[in-house]
Scaffold this motif. Sequence first.
Motif, mmCIF file in Angstrom:
data_model
loop_
_atom_site.group_PDB
_atom_site.id
_atom_site.type_symbol
_atom_site.label_atom_id
_atom_site.label_comp_id
_atom_site.label_asym_id
_atom_site.label_seq_id
_atom_site.Cartn_x
_atom_site.Cartn_y
_atom_site.Cartn_z
ATOM 1 N N UNK A 81 0.828 -1.204 0.000
ATOM 2 C CA UNK A 81 0.000 0.000 0.000
ATOM 3 C C UNK A 81 0.864 1.256 0.000
ATOM 4 N N UNK A 82 2.005 1.208 0.676
ATOM 5 C CA UNK A 82 2.902 2.379 0.698
ATOM 6 C C UNK A 82 3.434 2.675 -0.697
ATOM 7 N N UNK A 83 3.764 1.622 -1.461
ATOM 8 C CA UNK A 83 4.263 1.814 -2.821
ATOM 9 C C UNK A 83 3.163 2.341 -3.736
ATOM 10 N N UNK A 84 1.936 1.820 -3.557
ATOM 11 C CA UNK A 84 0.849 2.139 -4.468
ATOM 12 C C UNK A 84 0.183 3.483 -4.179
ATOM 13 N N UNK A 85 0.266 3.958 -2.953
ATOM 14 C CA UNK A 85 -0.472 5.172 -2.577
ATOM 15 C C UNK A 85 -0.156 6.380 -3.470
ATOM 16 N N UNK A 86 1.107 6.649 -3.817
ATOM 17 C CA UNK A 86 1.380 7.845 -4.625
ATOM 18 C C UNK A 86 0.801 7.806 -6.038
ATOM 19 N N UNK A 87 0.486 6.608 -6.565
ATOM 20 C CA UNK A 87 0.018 6.516 -7.954
ATOM 21 C C UNK A 87 -1.490 6.329 -8.045
ATOM 22 N N UNK A 88 -2.169 6.217 -6.921
ATOM 23 C CA UNK A 88 -3.620 6.000 -6.930
ATOM 24 C C UNK A 88 -4.322 7.338 -7.134
ATOM 25 N N UNK A 89 -4.664 7.630 -8.386
ATOM 26 C CA UNK A 89 -5.318 8.906 -8.709
ATOM 27 C C UNK A 89 -6.459 8.662 -9.687
ATOM 28 N N UNK A 90 -7.619 9.218 -9.433
ATOM 29 C CA UNK A 90 -8.718 9.075 -10.396
ATOM 30 C C UNK A 90 -8.409 9.823 -11.682
ATOM 31 N N UNK A 91 -9.122 9.458 -12.737
ATOM 32 C CA UNK A 91 -8.949 10.152 -14.008
ATOM 33 C C UNK A 91 -9.301 11.625 -13.823
ATOM 34 N N UNK A 92 -8.363 12.532 -14.066
ATOM 35 C CA UNK A 92 -8.667 13.954 -13.839
ATOM 36 C C UNK A 92 -9.659 14.476 -14.868
ATOM 37 N N UNK A 93 -10.554 15.311 -14.398
ATOM 38 C CA UNK A 93 -11.533 15.961 -15.271
ATOM 39 C C UNK A 93 -11.210 17.445 -15.347
ATOM 40 N N UNK A 94 -11.223 17.972 -16.566
ATOM 41 C CA UNK A 94 -10.848 19.358 -16.798
ATOM 42 C C UNK A 94 -12.056 20.149 -17.289
ATOM 43 N N UNK A 95 -12.028 21.459 -17.093
ATOM 44 C CA UNK A 95 -13.147 22.277 -17.587
ATOM 45 C C UNK A 95 -13.206 22.360 -19.108
ATOM 46 N N UNK A 96 -12.108 21.986 -19.757
ATOM 47 C CA UNK A 96 -12.068 22.025 -21.227
ATOM 48 C C UNK A 96 -13.154 21.127 -21.814
ATOM 49 N N UNK A 116 -15.346 -2.357 -12.917
ATOM 50 C CA UNK A 116 -14.246 -1.420 -13.121
ATOM 51 C C UNK A 116 -14.423 -0.302 -12.105
ATOM 52 N N UNK A 117 -13.437 -0.109 -11.252
ATOM 53 C CA UNK A 117 -13.586 0.856 -10.157
ATOM 54 C C UNK A 117 -12.300 1.641 -9.988
ATOM 55 N N UNK A 118 -12.382 2.833 -9.389
ATOM 56 C CA UNK A 118 -11.164 3.597 -9.094
ATOM 57 C C UNK A 118 -10.212 2.784 -8.238
ATOM 58 N N UNK A 119 -8.942 2.983 -8.453
ATOM 59 C CA UNK A 119 -7.927 2.190 -7.770
ATOM 60 C C UNK A 119 -7.760 2.659 -6.337
ATOM 61 N N UNK A 120 -7.887 1.718 -5.396
ATOM 62 C CA UNK A 120 -7.680 1.991 -3.970
ATOM 63 C C UNK A 120 -6.477 1.175 -3.515
ATOM 64 N N UNK A 121 -5.363 1.815 -3.130
ATOM 65 C CA UNK A 121 -4.138 1.063 -2.829
ATOM 66 C C UNK A 121 -4.263 0.136 -1.631
ATOM 67 N N UNK A 122 -4.972 0.556 -0.588
ATOM 68 C CA UNK A 122 -5.082 -0.282 0.607
ATOM 69 C C UNK A 122 -5.961 -1.503 0.335
ATOM 70 N N UNK A 123 -7.070 -1.304 -0.367
ATOM 71 C CA UNK A 123 -7.919 -2.441 -0.702
ATOM 72 C C UNK A 123 -7.171 -3.427 -1.604
ATOM 73 N N UNK A 124 -6.463 -2.898 -2.576
ATOM 74 C CA UNK A 124 -5.708 -3.772 -3.475
ATOM 75 C C UNK A 124 -4.649 -4.548 -2.700
ATOM 76 N N UNK A 125 -3.932 -3.885 -1.790
ATOM 77 C CA UNK A 125 -2.867 -4.546 -1.029
ATOM 78 C C UNK A 125 -3.428 -5.671 -0.168
ATOM 79 N N UNK A 126 -4.546 -5.406 0.511
ATOM 80 C CA UNK A 126 -5.140 -6.436 1.362
ATOM 81 C C UNK A 126 -5.647 -7.615 0.529
ATOM 82 N N UNK A 127 -6.268 -7.310 -0.619
ATOM 83 C CA UNK A 127 -6.752 -8.387 -1.480
ATOM 84 C C UNK A 127 -5.602 -9.202 -2.056
ATOM 85 N N UNK A 128 -4.496 -8.536 -2.391
ATOM 86 C CA UNK A 128 -3.370 -9.220 -3.003
ATOM 87 C C UNK A 128 -2.749 -10.247 -2.055
ATOM 88 N N UNK A 129 -2.661 -9.913 -0.757
ATOM 89 C CA UNK A 129 -2.027 -10.811 0.195
ATOM 90 C C UNK A 129 -3.027 -11.703 0.912
#
Length: 386
Positions: A165-180, A369-382
């Motif tokens: 989870x520590x490794x994954x936390x910095x990259x867990x970001x939803x798809x950004x939405x812009x006003x464009x 298909x869901x937004x990436x959650x690092x802690x949930x993924x880490x717990x499921x992986x192990x």
Amino acid sequence: MSFFRKLKERMFRSSDRIGEGLEALVAEGAEAPKDPPPEIPAPPPDLPAPAPPELPQPSHPDPDPPPPEDPAPADLGRPATAAGTTPSAEPARPGLLGRLFGRAQAEEPRRVLDDAMLESLEELLIQADMGVDTAVRVTANIAEGRFGRKISTRELRGALAEEVARIMAPVARPLPLYPQKPQVVLVVGVNGSGKTTTIGKLASQFKAAGKQVVIAAGDTFRAAAVEQLQIWGNRAGVPVLTAPEGSDPASLAFDALTRARAEGADLLMIDTAGRLQNRADLMEELAKIVRVIRKVDPTAPHNTLLVLDATTGQNAITQVEIFRKIADVSGLVMTKLDGTAKGGVLVALADRFGLPIHAIGVGEQIDDLAPFDPEEFARALVGAEA
């Protein structure tokens, strides 16, 4: 059903491989639990000493008996005790729950975290496609502060989940939405990675969130991809723009962006071909799409998503390297985590590239298909509990 529960249930191949491996790892060098010492019954309470027999009194008692001796200084302040007894301070015995809990803790297999155990842990993580460099780094961090200590499977699983989870936390970001408007999302990936299905799911989810979405079926070389997008578009009420098979994808992208602007759409999602047999042709095709849509909007594309198939394992790393050169990849989506024992590759991708991971998929339904959650993924992986 929560997405974590679904993720854990459907990632059984990854979590079973790692979870069972951790249990075997600890059991391999664990000491056999010692039987608890037999309980010694408490001694019976001391009985009072029998009274001495009465002696006959002399007929002429001493008129002046000696005065009683003063008590010794060491006896001052001590409570009086029965004859023949000594004061004791026996500690209170734990209750039934305390003894049961203590026995369960004592019987849990534990193994000393030494060099041999760390080497086996590295091999286990490499087999789960976490990659050599990432596996070495993860095991080194787990050893810090624990080396030389006895550790249980539960503690090892928790430490591994925490490190992932520590490794994954910095990259867990939803798809950004812009006003464009429209926000142009270019979707790339090899054929069979789940790219077309991912576009359909994202479009349906954005539509359900109140966004106006347009899809461009830019993989004009595969009729199946176009048909699949049309099915998703009909299901979600999203228009899907198509072109005759084998026509120029860049021309279709230009027409789709022109229409999306005219209709005031929020998002335009463009599917692309995924042929890697001839990288030069693919690179030129994607570069042409970018050049053409920038004639309409110089800032487009605003996102370039790379869709990866988890079942490919370490090949996903090669795909990231290739598509980062071909297209300016801004984020990742990982699909098919329910069909592989190689889920650890996502950890390797995060550790190596640091690209944002927007979403993960574990099935064919729209809510798979869901937004990436690092802690949930880490717990499921192990294989840990929620």
